[in-house]
Design a protein around this motif. Structure first.
Motif, PDB file in Angstrom:
ATOM      1  N   THR A   1      -6.308   4.043  -4.477  1.00 28.14           N
ATOM      2  CA  THR A   1      -6.676   4.079  -3.059  1.00 28.14           C
ATOM      3  C   THR A   1      -5.896   5.155  -2.315  1.00 28.14           C
ATOM      4  N   ALA A   2      -4.617   5.300  -2.639  1.00 27.86           N
ATOM      5  CA  ALA A   2      -3.805   6.331  -1.982  1.00 27.86           C
ATOM      6  C   ALA A   2      -4.352   7.728  -2.260  1.00 27.86           C
ATOM      7  N   LEU A   3      -4.939   7.899  -3.434  1.00 24.60           N
ATOM      8  CA  LEU A   3      -5.536   9.190  -3.784  1.00 24.60           C
ATOM      9  C   LEU A   3      -6.899   9.401  -3.110  1.00 24.60           C
ATOM     10  N   GLY A   4      -7.414   8.350  -2.481  1.00 20.77           N
ATOM     11  CA  GLY A   4      -8.707   8.452  -1.789  1.00 20.77           C
ATOM     12  C   GLY A   4      -9.889   8.109  -2.667  1.00 20.77           C
ATOM     13  N   ALA A   5      -9.617   7.501  -3.829  1.00 20.29           N
ATOM     14  CA  ALA A   5     -10.688   7.212  -4.779  1.00 20.29           C
ATOM     15  C   ALA A   5     -10.980   5.719  -4.927  1.00 20.29           C
TER      16      ALA A   5
ATOM     17  N   SER B   1      -2.792   2.049 -16.010  1.00 23.20           N
ATOM     18  CA  SER B   1      -3.488   0.894 -15.438  1.00 23.20           C
ATOM     19  C   SER B   1      -3.018   0.618 -14.012  1.00 23.20           C
ATOM     20  N   ASP B   2      -3.976   0.578 -13.082  1.00 25.19           N
ATOM     21  CA  ASP B   2      -3.694   0.303 -11.674  1.00 25.19           C
ATOM     22  C   ASP B   2      -4.676  -0.778 -11.204  1.00 25.19           C
ATOM     23  N   PRO B   3      -4.488  -2.034 -11.665  1.00 23.35           N
ATOM     24  CA  PRO B   3      -5.480  -3.090 -11.440  1.00 23.35           C
ATOM     25  C   PRO B   3      -5.756  -3.413  -9.978  1.00 23.35           C
ATOM     26  N   GLN B   4      -4.789  -3.247  -9.105  1.00 20.27           N
ATOM     27  CA  GLN B   4      -5.001  -3.503  -7.679  1.00 20.27           C
ATOM     28  C   GLN B   4      -5.423  -2.244  -6.916  1.00 20.27           C
ATOM     29  N   ARG B   5      -5.595  -1.158  -7.660  1.00 24.02           N
ATOM     30  CA  ARG B   5      -6.067   0.122  -7.091  1.00 24.02           C
ATOM     31  C   ARG B   5      -5.170   0.608  -5.939  1.00 24.02           C
ATOM     32  N   VAL B   6      -3.878   0.440  -6.092  1.00 26.00           N
ATOM     33  CA  VAL B   6      -2.946   0.898  -5.055  1.00 26.00           C
ATOM     34  C   VAL B   6      -2.837   2.420  -5.081  1.00 26.00           C
ATOM     35  N   LEU B   7      -2.528   2.988  -6.249  1.00 21.69           N
ATOM     36  CA  LEU B   7      -2.446   4.443  -6.385  1.00 21.69           C
ATOM     37  C   LEU B   7      -3.831   5.072  -6.245  1.00 21.69           C
TER      38      LEU B   7
ATOM     39  N   THR C   1       3.365  15.011  -2.570  1.00 19.45           N
ATOM     40  CA  THR C   1       3.875  14.832  -3.926  1.00 19.45           C
ATOM     41  C   THR C   1       3.591  13.416  -4.440  1.00 19.45           C
ATOM     42  N   LEU C   2       3.640  13.273  -5.737  1.00 17.00           N
ATOM     43  CA  LEU C   2       3.417  11.971  -6.356  1.00 17.00           C
ATOM     44  C   LEU C   2       4.476  10.978  -5.869  1.00 17.00           C
ATOM     45  N   PRO C   3       4.067   9.819  -5.407  1.00 11.54           N
ATOM     46  CA  PRO C   3       5.036   8.831  -4.915  1.00 11.54           C
ATOM     47  C   PRO C   3       5.668   8.052  -6.060  1.00 11.54           C
ATOM     48  N   SER C   4       6.733   7.343  -5.770  1.00 16.19           N
ATOM     49  CA  SER C   4       7.330   6.453  -6.752  1.00 16.19           C
ATOM     50  C   SER C   4       6.547   5.142  -6.727  1.00 16.19           C
ATOM     51  N   TYR C   5       5.857   4.880  -7.809  1.00 12.37           N
ATOM     52  CA  TYR C   5       5.059   3.657  -7.914  1.00 12.37           C
ATOM     53  C   TYR C   5       4.918   3.315  -9.399  1.00 12.37           C
ATOM     54  N   ILE C   6       5.131   2.055  -9.725  1.00 14.13           N
ATOM     55  CA  ILE C   6       5.108   1.628 -11.127  1.00 14.13           C
ATOM     56  C   ILE C   6       3.715   1.160 -11.537  1.00 14.13           C
ATOM     57  N   VAL C   7       3.201   1.746 -12.609  1.00 15.85           N
ATOM     58  CA  VAL C   7       1.959   1.301 -13.233  1.00 15.85           C
ATOM     59  C   VAL C   7       2.263   0.999 -14.702  1.00 15.85           C
TER      60      VAL C   7
ATOM     61  N   ALA D   1       0.832  -1.198   0.000  1.00 14.09           N
ATOM     62  CA  ALA D   1       0.000   0.000   0.000  1.00 14.09           C
ATOM     63  C   ALA D   1       0.873   1.257   0.000  1.00 14.09           C
ATOM     64  N   LEU D   2       0.306   2.341  -0.534  1.00 15.22           N
ATOM     65  CA  LEU D   2       0.974   3.637  -0.516  1.00 15.22           C
ATOM     66  C   LEU D   2       0.349   4.505   0.570  1.00 15.22           C
ATOM     67  N   GLU D   3       1.130   5.441   1.051  1.00 19.61           N
ATOM     68  CA  GLU D   3       0.603   6.402   2.016  1.00 19.61           C
ATOM     69  C   GLU D   3      -0.452   7.277   1.334  1.00 19.61           C
TER      70      GLU D   3
END
Length: 225
Positions: free
Chosen positions: A172-176, A164-170, A79-85, A70-72
């Motif tokens: 969810t971090a955005l609150g959506a 594409s964020d199939p597990q909704r990690v980013l 700021t935008l986190p480092s996360y690969i999509v 999970a992301l914070e």
């Protein structure tokens, strides 16, 4: 006469041995049959059951579900986190790099190629040149697979990348992300990646207009950048 009696005795001996074998109790024979049956019974089912319990059985090793970390939560000022999509071309994209050169509009849709999402996506398509002139890039983010996004992009002539964020990690971090679904929304990041505005939820027809209005309000600082 004596030799004949001896021969008679020798021929009768095998018959006595046969009688002793046939006289064995029936329960002993049954016990032997049961022992043989257990020894030769197939063990496939037992091994399969053990493997299902995760004991390391070779016939069917347990499959572990891999969950992305999970992301914070990302709030205004973060700021935008480092996360690969993946993008619609199935290429890796690190979201931390999106705003390195320009500001970023990141709009989220529940599902590609559905009526409301298409209205929102086409709205950003129609005013895409306005965002570009203000030094902002546009990205669509959803949980759809890259293949579905690519098909939708081609079908509707969408000029921006789809992420594409199939597990909704980013997401969810955005609150959506909630209950396995994506809330329709958009997020605006200034150059450098800091979140400066968000609308969640938002109507499909309103999202592009509200995003452009906010970016225009940043026009002087954007022009300086």
């Amino acid at each position: 006469m004596a030799p004949r009696a001896k021969a008679s005795t020798e021929t009768a001996e095998p018959a006595r041995r046969s009688s002793r074998i046939s006289a064995q109790p029936a329960k002993v024979v049954e016990a032997v049959k049961e022992t043989v049956k257990k020894a030769t019974a197939p063990r496939t089912k037992k091994r399969s059951a053990d493997a299902d319990e995760g004991d390391g059985g070779e016939s069917a090793p347990a499959v572990k579900k891999v969950t992305a970390p999970a992301l914070e939560p990302i709030n205004i000022g973060d700021t935008l986190p480092s996360y690969i999509v993946k993008n619609e071309k199935d290429e890796d994209v690190d979201v931390a790099t999106l705003a390195a050169e320009k500001g970023v509009i990141l709009f989220l849709v529940p599902k590609a190629d559905t009526p409301g999402c298409t209205q929102q996506a086409c709205g950003f398509r129609d005013i895409y040149p306005d965002f570009a002139s203000l030094n902002f890039d546009v990205y669509c983010l959803s949980a759809d697979k890259p293949a579905a996004q690519s098909k939708w992009q081609t079908k509707k002539n969408l000029p921006y990348p789809l992420l594409s964020d199939p597990q909704r990690v980013l997401i969810t971090a955005l609150g959506a992300g909630e209950g396995g679904k994506t809330k329709r929304s958009h997020f605006i990041f200034e150059k450098g990646g800091k979140l400066v505005d968000k609308k969640i939820p938002v109507k499909p027809v309103d999202s592009p207009k509200l995003a452009l209005e906010f970016v225009k309000s940043l026009a002087p600082s954007a022009a300086e950048a």
